[in-house]
Design a protein around this motif. Structure first.
Motif, short mmCIF file in Angstrom:
data_model
loop_
_atom_site.label_atom_id
_atom_site.label_comp_id
_atom_site.label_asym_id
_atom_site.label_seq_id
_atom_site.Cartn_x
_atom_site.Cartn_y
_atom_site.Cartn_z
N LEU A 1 -8.61 1.70 -11.57
CA LEU A 1 -9.57 2.27 -10.63
C LEU A 1 -9.08 2.18 -9.19
O LEU A 1 -9.37 3.05 -8.37
CB LEU A 1 -10.93 1.56 -10.77
N THR A 2 -8.32 1.13 -8.88
CA THR A 2 -7.79 0.96 -7.52
C THR A 2 -6.86 2.11 -7.14
O THR A 2 -6.69 2.42 -5.96
CB THR A 2 -7.05 -0.39 -7.40
N MET A 3 -6.26 2.74 -8.12
CA MET A 3 -5.36 3.86 -7.82
C MET A 3 -6.12 5.13 -7.45
O MET A 3 -5.52 6.10 -6.99
CB MET A 3 -4.44 4.13 -9.01
N SER A 4 -7.46 5.12 -7.64
CA SER A 4 -8.26 6.30 -7.28
C SER A 4 -8.67 6.21 -5.81
O SER A 4 -9.36 5.27 -5.41
CB SER A 4 -9.51 6.34 -8.17
N ARG B 1 -0.70 -0.37 -8.86
CA ARG B 1 0.02 0.44 -9.85
C ARG B 1 1.02 -0.43 -10.60
O ARG B 1 1.18 -0.30 -11.82
CB ARG B 1 0.71 1.60 -9.12
N GLY C 1 -10.22 13.15 -6.94
CA GLY C 1 -10.55 11.83 -6.36
C GLY C 1 -9.95 10.68 -7.14
O GLY C 1 -10.10 9.53 -6.76
N ILE C 2 -9.26 11.00 -8.24
CA ILE C 2 -8.67 9.95 -9.07
C ILE C 2 -7.28 10.38 -9.51
O ILE C 2 -7.04 11.57 -9.72
CB ILE C 2 -9.55 9.63 -10.29
N ARG D 1 -4.04 6.21 3.92
CA ARG D 1 -3.04 6.21 2.85
C ARG D 1 -3.07 7.56 2.14
O ARG D 1 -4.13 8.02 1.70
CB ARG D 1 -3.39 5.09 1.88
N ARG E 1 -2.50 -0.11 -3.09
CA ARG E 1 -2.47 0.82 -4.22
C ARG E 1 -1.18 0.71 -5.01
O ARG E 1 -1.19 0.75 -6.24
CB ARG E 1 -2.64 2.25 -3.73
N GLN E 2 -0.05 0.54 -4.33
CA GLN E 2 1.20 0.47 -5.08
C GLN E 2 1.31 -0.85 -5.84
O GLN E 2 1.85 -0.89 -6.95
CB GLN E 2 2.39 0.69 -4.14
N ILE F 1 1.46 5.56 4.10
CA ILE F 1 0.45 5.44 5.15
C ILE F 1 0.94 6.16 6.39
O ILE F 1 2.11 6.02 6.77
CB ILE F 1 0.15 3.95 5.43
N ASN G 1 0.82 -1.21 0.00
CA ASN G 1 0.00 0.00 0.00
C ASN G 1 0.85 1.26 0.00
O ASN G 1 0.56 2.21 -0.70
CB ASN G 1 -0.94 0.00 1.21
#
Lengths: 295, 255
Positions: free
Chosen positions: A226-229, A249, B254-255, B123, A245-246, B133, A71
């Motif tokens: 989308l997970t990066m948002s 990516r 948000g993105i 995060r 998130r990482q 984090i 993360n």
């Protein structure tokens, strides 16, 4: 004229255009309608989107030229870094790619490359990124615009593919396909491609490659994107399945290069197995098979 | 065949040059950037619809806290006034709540510390692509805004900060940001005065930074001094609603 067609009559095309298109070589030939209009449109929209998404994605990557797992970005332990060495005067001396701590000099391509004639520190070179200069704000906007188009195109294609049975009929590998697989791999390796009636259907390798990009790589790259948002992560904690998130990516990056690898092989196969015939069939729909149509 | 292949190669090379040059030119055309702005609205609307105003950003455990939390952007406002605040332990620092409110506020750090605090391990996502984090503590902004009683026409909270963004240090060009009241009232939107259990350090925005956990880092200003409620931000600085927005970044973060 010896061209016949089965699905529909070959439209009348003047002789010189037929010659230019390779439609009237010597000997008997027949044409068949290989790709429906919606599939052709979806293919080219997809090609445009993937090209723009790949290149704008490389520009976005250039804003932070390292990948991590988890993360948080553990800056001391990256998976991959495209890095730059500078001398005491601040001039770029070398570009390096570091994978799991192993450093390779990649000056000119990764880490340092020419921008307006000057060796510049940047992850991917300017000829590969969109826009050319490092411009994160603009690259993001291109990326999201064409991501929407890609997803819209994919939704239409999936609905059509299921409804028209295109997936079930043309793409799903059959048990018979799989038994042919070793033979096909050997044939492809020797650049022997199916001819005649066999060219009317996708072979097992094609089916597997197309299914892999359409049903695995495509959804994976959209979901990891989308997970990066951060807002999407508040809506779907399940997206944490990618390991953070990482990690998402990193997977997104690998999928992008998966698509790039597919693109290289795809274009090579199109050229090696008959560039104009293949290209024509994806533009006009018509594919020409040499030899008399079996009755 | 080789002719055709040569032609194909040249066609691909030519097309990519056109594509690249074309994309760069398009990026400068107002009609095109306006169209991209419409895409931003679409993304914003879609994410609002999917996430809603209340969905919480993932929270983590102490074990997940990053060993190194990168500080980005301004690392020290560097003005004599700010140095004075650092010297006095920020005892004269005020956060004012102004604009379209029934009860304007002026809060000291002690005032903030007396409010019920929320502690969240979240995060931080930078627009550049990295994440860290960290644990943040501070009162919910919704509580402070409720005390100020926003007027019905208030639509945005604009955050004014102590860090100058020009070489001259002109305070009318300090860092600023804005967000809609819905995001400002989100349960995880806090005015953090503590990070990982200790008072905020200067690189991380001492004495107070905004945390808005469903947004990228540039939407979470450091060194916050004033929160101004407005109906419209187009008359402020570059008119795009924030320092990075004025430089071309999307207002929706948000993105």
């Amino acid at each position: 004229m010896t061209i016949q067609s089965d699905a529909a009559p070959t439209p009348h095309i003047p002789e010189r255009i037929r010659t230019a298109l390779g439609l009237s070589p010597s000997g008997p030939h027949y044409a068949f309608y290989r790709h429906k209009g919606l599939v052709r449109a979806a293919h080219w929209i997809n090609a445009l989107c993937l090209a723009i998404l790949f290149m704008s994605g490389l520009n976005i990557f250039n804003a932070h030229t390292a990948l991590y797992w988890g993360n948080s970005s553990i800056f001391a332990h990256p998976i991959l870094v495209l890095g730059t060495y500078y001398n005491d005067d601040g001039a770029v001396t070398r570009g390096v790619t570091t994978i799991f701590g192993h450093e390779f000099t990649t000056t000119g391509l990764f880490g340092a490359s020419n921008e307006d004639g000057v060796l510049t520190g940047r992850g991917f070179p300017s000829w590969a990124t969109l826009p050319g200069p490092n411009w994160l704000a603009m690259a993001r906007q291109w990326h999201f615009a064409f991501a929407w188009l890609l997803v819209f195109n994919a939704v239409v294609f999936f609905i059509y593919g299921i409804w028209s049975r295109h997936f079930a009929r043309d793409l799903a590998p059959t048990a018979k396909d799989l038994t042919h697989l070793p033979r096909e791999i050997a044939d492809h390796a020797r650049l022997k491609f199916p001819h005649g009636e066999k060219a009317r259907h996708y072979n097992a390798l094609q089916k597997l490659a197309y299914c892999f990009v359409i049903f695995i790589l495509g959804p994976l790259i959209v979901l990891t994107g989308l997970t990066m948002s951060p807002t999407m992560d508040s809506a779907f904690p399940l997206l944490e399945i990618f390991g953070g998130r990482q990690s998402a990516r990193t997977i997104h990056f690998l999928c992008a290069f998966g698509f790039f690898g597919f693109f290289l092989v795809h274009v090579a196969m199109v050229i090696l197995s008959g560039s104009w015939n293949n290209l024509r069939s994806m533009i006009t729909g018509w594919y020409v098979i040499r030899g008399r149509k079996p009755s | 065949m080789t002719d055709r292949r040569g032609f194909l190669g040249r066609a691909v090379a030519g097309a990519s040059t056109l594509l690249l040059g074309g994309c760069y030119d398009l990026s400068q055309k107002p009609w095109f950037t306006n169209a991209l702005g419409k895409v931003e609205d679409l993304t914003h609307a879609a994410q609002n619809l999917i996430a809603g105003p209340q969905a919480l950003a993932p929270e983590f455990t102490k074990a997940d806290i990053a060993p190194v939390f990168r500080a980005n952007g301004t690392l020290d406002p560097g003005t004599p006034e700010y140095a004075g605040h650092v010297g006095s332990g920020f005892k004269n620092w005020r956060i004012t709540v102004t604009g379209l409110v029934a009860h304007p506020l002026s809060l000291s750090l002690d005032d903030l510390r007396r409010l019920p605090a929320r502690t969240q391990i979240t995060r931080h996502d930078c627009v550049e692509g990295w994440s860290c984090i960290g644990e943040w503590t501070g009162p919910q902004l919704s509580r402070i805004l409720a005390a100020a009683a926003p007027k019905p026409e208030a639509r945005y909270a604009v955050f004014y900060c102590a860090d100058p963004m020009t070489a001259e240090g002109d305070p009318s060009h300090n860092y600023y940001e804005s967000m809609d009241l819905s995001e400002a009232m989100h349960p995880q939107t806090i005015l953090a005065y503590q990070m990982n259990g200790a008072p905020l350090t200067v690189p991380h925005g001492a004495p107070v930074r905004l945390r808005a956990e469903r947004q990228l880092g540039y939407k979470q200003p450091k060194y916050v001094q004033r929160i101004d409620l407005v109906a419209d931000y187009s008359a402020i600085q570059g008119g795009k609603g924030g320092y990075w927005e004025d430089l071309g970044y999307t207002w929706y973060g948000g993105i």
